[in-house]
Design a protein around this motif. Sequence first.
Motif, PDB file in Angstrom:
ATOM      1  N   PRO A  70       0.804  -1.229   0.000  1.00  0.00           N
ATOM      2  CA  PRO A  70       0.000   0.000   0.000  1.00  0.00           C
ATOM      3  C   PRO A  70       0.835   1.276   0.000  1.00  0.00           C
ATOM      4  N   ASP A  71       2.159   1.138  -0.029  1.00  0.00           N
ATOM      5  CA  ASP A  71       3.036   2.302   0.107  1.00  0.00           C
ATOM      6  C   ASP A  71       3.760   2.681  -1.189  1.00  0.00           C
ATOM      7  N   ALA A  72       3.253   2.220  -2.332  1.00  0.00           N
ATOM      8  CA  ALA A  72       3.936   2.482  -3.601  1.00  0.00           C
ATOM      9  C   ALA A  72       3.492   3.814  -4.198  1.00  0.00           C
ATOM     10  N   PRO A  73       4.389   4.550  -4.793  1.00  0.00           N
ATOM     11  CA  PRO A  73       5.825   4.310  -4.863  1.00  0.00           C
ATOM     12  C   PRO A  73       6.586   4.782  -3.637  1.00  0.00           C
ATOM     13  N   SER A  74       5.934   5.588  -2.795  1.00  0.00           N
ATOM     14  CA  SER A  74       6.596   6.138  -1.611  1.00  0.00           C
ATOM     15  C   SER A  74       5.591   6.169  -0.453  1.00  0.00           C
ATOM     16  N   PRO A  75       6.023   5.781   0.751  1.00  0.00           N
ATOM     17  CA  PRO A  75       5.084   5.817   1.886  1.00  0.00           C
ATOM     18  C   PRO A  75       4.490   7.199   2.135  1.00  0.00           C
ATOM     19  N   SER A  76       5.233   8.264   1.814  1.00  0.00           N
ATOM     20  CA  SER A  76       4.708   9.614   2.046  1.00  0.00           C
ATOM     21  C   SER A  76       3.752  10.055   0.938  1.00  0.00           C
ATOM     22  N   GLU A  77       3.862   9.440  -0.250  1.00  0.00           N
ATOM     23  CA  GLU A  77       2.959   9.739  -1.358  1.00  0.00           C
ATOM     24  C   GLU A  77       2.598   8.444  -2.082  1.00  0.00           C
ATOM     25  N   PRO A  78       1.701   7.658  -1.500  1.00  0.00           N
ATOM     26  CA  PRO A  78       1.365   6.343  -2.084  1.00  0.00           C
ATOM     27  C   PRO A  78       0.378   6.447  -3.248  1.00  0.00           C
ATOM     28  N   SER A  79       0.772   7.119  -4.304  1.00  0.00           N
ATOM     29  CA  SER A  79      -0.127   7.382  -5.429  1.00  0.00           C
ATOM     30  C   SER A  79      -0.490   6.123  -6.222  1.00  0.00           C
ATOM     31  N   HIS A  80       0.276   5.045  -6.066  1.00  0.00           N
ATOM     32  CA  HIS A  80      -0.043   3.786  -6.743  1.00  0.00           C
ATOM     33  C   HIS A  80      -0.763   2.807  -5.821  1.00  0.00           C
ATOM     34  N   ARG A  81      -1.122   3.276  -4.616  1.00  0.00           N
ATOM     35  CA  ARG A  81      -1.759   2.390  -3.632  1.00  0.00           C
ATOM     36  C   ARG A  81      -2.892   1.643  -4.276  1.00  0.00           C
ATOM     37  N   GLU A  82      -2.952   0.401  -4.187  1.00  0.00           N
ATOM     38  CA  GLU A  82      -1.977  -0.582  -3.743  1.00  0.00           C
ATOM     39  C   GLU A  82      -1.273  -1.158  -4.969  1.00  0.00           C
TER      40      GLU A  82
END
Length: 173
Positions: A70-82
């Motif tokens: 759920p943290d893709a591509p970045s935990p601060s900006e998970p725009s690909h979640r999941e």
Amino acid sequence: MATSVDPLIVGRVIGDVVDMFVPSVNMSVYFGTKHVTNGCDIKPSIALDPPRVTLTGNMDNLYTLVMTDPDAPSPSEPSHREWIHWIVTDIPGGTNPHRGKEILPYVGPRPPVGIHRYILVLFQQKGPLGLVEQPPSRASFNTRYFARQLNLGLPVATVYFNSQKEPASRRRT
């Protein structure tokens, strides 16, 4: 049983990926000799191949296993979640995913930045699923929506681990 979901709440697995549930099946997950426990660290290099997963449960029951980030591509900006890493359906109870139907082949963790959570979610099926289509993309998968589409209900077991990019080996030439 309530204590078994506590790390899932603290790790925001319940909330970000699944709703509150009561675990009813034991699922053991190993990468090599490393036992996966909620919140443990697994290096991407030891998770290149699918984990060894064993389930309890009656052989008459069938299960679906989903592994997601759920943290893709970045935990601060998970725009690909999941980001979906693996889907296996029709797994007989008391066995492992190798006895089921792989819908989406396993892809190991490849976190580009930050610490990512990799979540294995197990659902009990109401019966054989038959033909299940592969998601059109690994990005923007939604475990809840997938479970609703297949009438899977709430999870029966979940475990997650953390992983982060490994430093490149520094070779002198």
